[in-house]
Design a protein around this motif. Sequence first.
Motif, mmCIF file in Angstrom:
data_model
loop_
_atom_site.group_PDB
_atom_site.id
_atom_site.type_symbol
_atom_site.label_atom_id
_atom_site.label_comp_id
_atom_site.label_asym_id
_atom_site.label_seq_id
_atom_site.Cartn_x
_atom_site.Cartn_y
_atom_site.Cartn_z
ATOM 1 N N VAL A 1 12.033 15.488 2.658
ATOM 2 C CA VAL A 1 12.431 14.950 1.353
ATOM 3 C C VAL A 1 13.250 16.035 0.660
ATOM 4 O O VAL A 1 12.738 17.112 0.367
ATOM 5 C CB VAL A 1 11.193 14.590 0.506
ATOM 6 C CG1 VAL A 1 11.618 13.999 -0.829
ATOM 7 C CG2 VAL A 1 10.292 13.616 1.255
ATOM 8 N N VAL B 1 16.276 11.468 2.300
ATOM 9 C CA VAL B 1 14.929 11.465 2.891
ATOM 10 C C VAL B 1 15.077 11.018 4.342
ATOM 11 O O VAL B 1 15.722 9.989 4.611
ATOM 12 C CB VAL B 1 13.976 10.502 2.149
ATOM 13 C CG1 VAL B 1 12.587 10.533 2.769
ATOM 14 C CG2 VAL B 1 13.905 10.838 0.667
ATOM 15 N N SER C 1 3.303 0.683 -2.754
ATOM 16 C CA SER C 1 4.030 1.639 -3.578
ATOM 17 C C SER C 1 3.805 1.337 -5.040
ATOM 18 O O SER C 1 3.484 0.218 -5.418
ATOM 19 C CB SER C 1 5.520 1.525 -3.279
ATOM 20 O OG SER C 1 5.760 2.042 -2.025
ATOM 21 N N LEU D 1 16.644 3.893 -1.677
ATOM 22 C CA LEU D 1 15.924 3.689 -0.415
ATOM 23 C C LEU D 1 16.767 2.818 0.515
ATOM 24 O O LEU D 1 17.386 1.837 0.088
ATOM 25 C CB LEU D 1 14.559 3.057 -0.667
ATOM 26 C CG LEU D 1 13.592 3.901 -1.502
ATOM 27 C CD1 LEU D 1 12.188 3.326 -1.467
ATOM 28 C CD2 LEU D 1 13.543 5.347 -1.024
ATOM 29 N N LEU E 1 7.809 6.357 -2.669
ATOM 30 C CA LEU E 1 8.112 6.752 -1.296
ATOM 31 C C LEU E 1 6.852 6.780 -0.420
ATOM 32 O O LEU E 1 6.883 6.477 0.772
ATOM 33 C CB LEU E 1 8.752 8.151 -1.324
ATOM 34 C CG LEU E 1 9.268 8.678 -0.002
ATOM 35 C CD1 LEU E 1 10.425 7.806 0.494
ATOM 36 C CD2 LEU E 1 9.726 10.122 -0.149
ATOM 37 N N ALA F 1 16.199 7.315 2.826
ATOM 38 C CA ALA F 1 16.863 7.181 1.519
ATOM 39 C C ALA F 1 18.113 8.037 1.521
ATOM 40 O O ALA F 1 18.189 9.047 2.232
ATOM 41 C CB ALA F 1 15.919 7.634 0.411
ATOM 42 N N LEU G 1 11.353 0.770 6.345
ATOM 43 C CA LEU G 1 11.261 0.169 5.009
ATOM 44 C C LEU G 1 11.375 -1.346 5.025
ATOM 45 O O LEU G 1 11.140 -1.996 4.010
ATOM 46 C CB LEU G 1 12.332 0.767 4.091
ATOM 47 C CG LEU G 1 12.116 2.256 3.806
ATOM 48 C CD1 LEU G 1 13.300 2.835 3.079
ATOM 49 C CD2 LEU G 1 10.859 2.457 2.988
#
Length: 710
Positions: free
Chosen positions: A599, A586, A702, A537, A611, A573, A543
Amino acid sequence: MSLSRHRWPGELGRRGFGFGADYNPEQWPAAVWREDVRLMREAGVNIVSVGVFAWAQLQPGPDTWDFADLDEVMDLLHGAGIAVDLATATASPPPWLTSAHPEILPVDEQGRTVWPGGRQHWRPTSPVFRAHALALVEALATRYARHPALAAWHVSNELGCHNVHDYSDDAARAFRVWLRRRYGDLDTLNRAWCTAFWAQRFGDWAQILPPRLAATCPNPTQRLDFARFSSDALKEHLRAEREVLRRITPDVPVTTNFMVMGETSGMNYAGWAGEVDFVANDHYARPGPRRLDELSFSANLTGNLAGGRPWFLMEHATSAVNWQPVNRAKRPGELARDALTHVAHGADAVCFFQWRQSTGGAERYHSAMVPHAGPDSAVFAGVVELGRTLEGLAEVVGARRRPAPVAILFDWESWWLAEQEFSPTSLLRYRREALDWYGALLDLGMRADVLPVAAPLDGYRLVVAPVLHMVPGPLAARLRAYVAGGGHLVTTYFSGIVDEHAHVHPGGYPGALRELLGIRIEEFDPLPDDEQVTVTLADGPALIDTGLTGAELTGTLWTDRIELADAGVEVLARFTSGEQAGRPAVTRLAHGPGSAGYVSPRLGTAGLAVLLGPLLSSAGVTGELPPEACGRVELVVRGHSGHDYRFLVNRTDGPVELAAPGELLLGRATGSEGGVRLDPRGVAVLRHPVGARLRSGDHPRSRLAAPGLD
Ligand code: GAL
């Protein structure tokens, strides 16, 4: 997809949940029928499907009819207050018919006849079979039109279970008619099928065949059209029987039992729901760690095929089935949990295959409500208890599914195409990918709706389109409009690739979705079974603050060489091993308040659960379950007349306690205020005023922080 009309069997809706089974009295002497009815009353059974495989008894010869037993059974059931979902009995033709007319028998792709000996050995396109079937339907409908037990008609049984693909000459003829209707002229068909390839150009309709055994991979569009045609041919049969029934008994609702379950892919049920007065489904759980997810997924999709309205669980098993390599008995609690999971997703009737376990025949080792051991058994006790439980939930009957914040799109045509041979990989399993996303959302404690691809997307914050391989222009436009309206779309590898003729959208992948996603792929790079890649990631804005930057996930099955075609694309990612190391894995492109994400590898349930955290947060989707329940409990909501009903399904084998305010209709309170205790594999149902929050929304975390229940 929408139901033309929705009508529920007889008085049932006013009485509470339907509860019952397939009832096959023809397998038993009349003395047993009396005990059956007594036990049915004890269990709270109020509806049974009768006559599903009774053709040979009802019509012992071409010109002989024998309704004596069925008359008696109908009267007996009515006398006990049990309604009848009367089968048209056309599912399995009797020996006299197949002997006199072997031309009704299906033919497989190698030209081999499918002989009698099992069941459903008939061609959906045989005019001879159709005429005999409709004569039987007419005779039954005429005889029982005014019988007070008659609550619904059950057309055939699991149409297409064994005979969806028939390659006979009848099928060839009907296929040509279907193709003429679709394409009008041969030039159009030749273009659609790309018959310039491998010298396949047709000069006459009579030259067109079903995709029978060929020297190598048959024409992919021919196969796609044959799959469409085969599903339609069964639907045509359903319509033909239904029209006879509606003519004779216009007030009696008609259904047929779908098979939204497992790998059953032949019938495109998205186009079937409008053909029945109420949707009915059969479901048999698959063994394995994700058994309950698959059950929930199927029930969820069935509920959405029904447009959110209540539907009828026509068959499931009290315990073991008989058709898997190893047939395990259900564990304590599973009988009720399985049934109530279907109810949570909108089932207003809970029925089993079958009432009394057969002692002979191919299904003698299949469980039933009354097992070989008799009523003095744990299975029957569980059945009686389930009957009481459903009585206690009667006020839920009629409540509709409350939409979830997230949708997963499901498309039978993409399923058929993505798994065709001569593709980038033979390892892809379409439904498994959709299930991975669904399982990951369940692990995060999130609700999602599994939607047929044509369903409206309004109101969904996040729409996931796993392996949406076939994207014709109008679908691409709908997805664009959804994103432009502020929606968040996430799609995966092998999506957007072909149009409705299975022709590749040129200019680079993902074809029809390329601009929306802002990426361009020149070549797919799928992985063999024994290879995997690391996906790490990234540290972009999406993020930041998630604590996930640098987290490593495992990718399998697929990689792509992704180029960023739009400067605005954020890389969520990257591949950090394998041939594509350093490249995006991603991505996401913002479109005003909406976004479109991609993805590339298969991340599996565990990877997707990581994710999904940031994807859900940036779509503004908040969790509805308290943290202690996330992953352990499935939440499903139905509602009507001022009330929401929250179903809390314990997905684990241990007890779970959670804070869940509301009035308990089923389940136990803990000592503490608003606490609910779920028994191992248990279910609780809470009533709330409409719209009350279960908890004040939190962004879902997550699964990295609290790894798997897998
Ligand atoms: C269904 C079928 C029933 C029974 C059951 C066993 O496919 O409709 O008749 O065979 O499976 O699991």
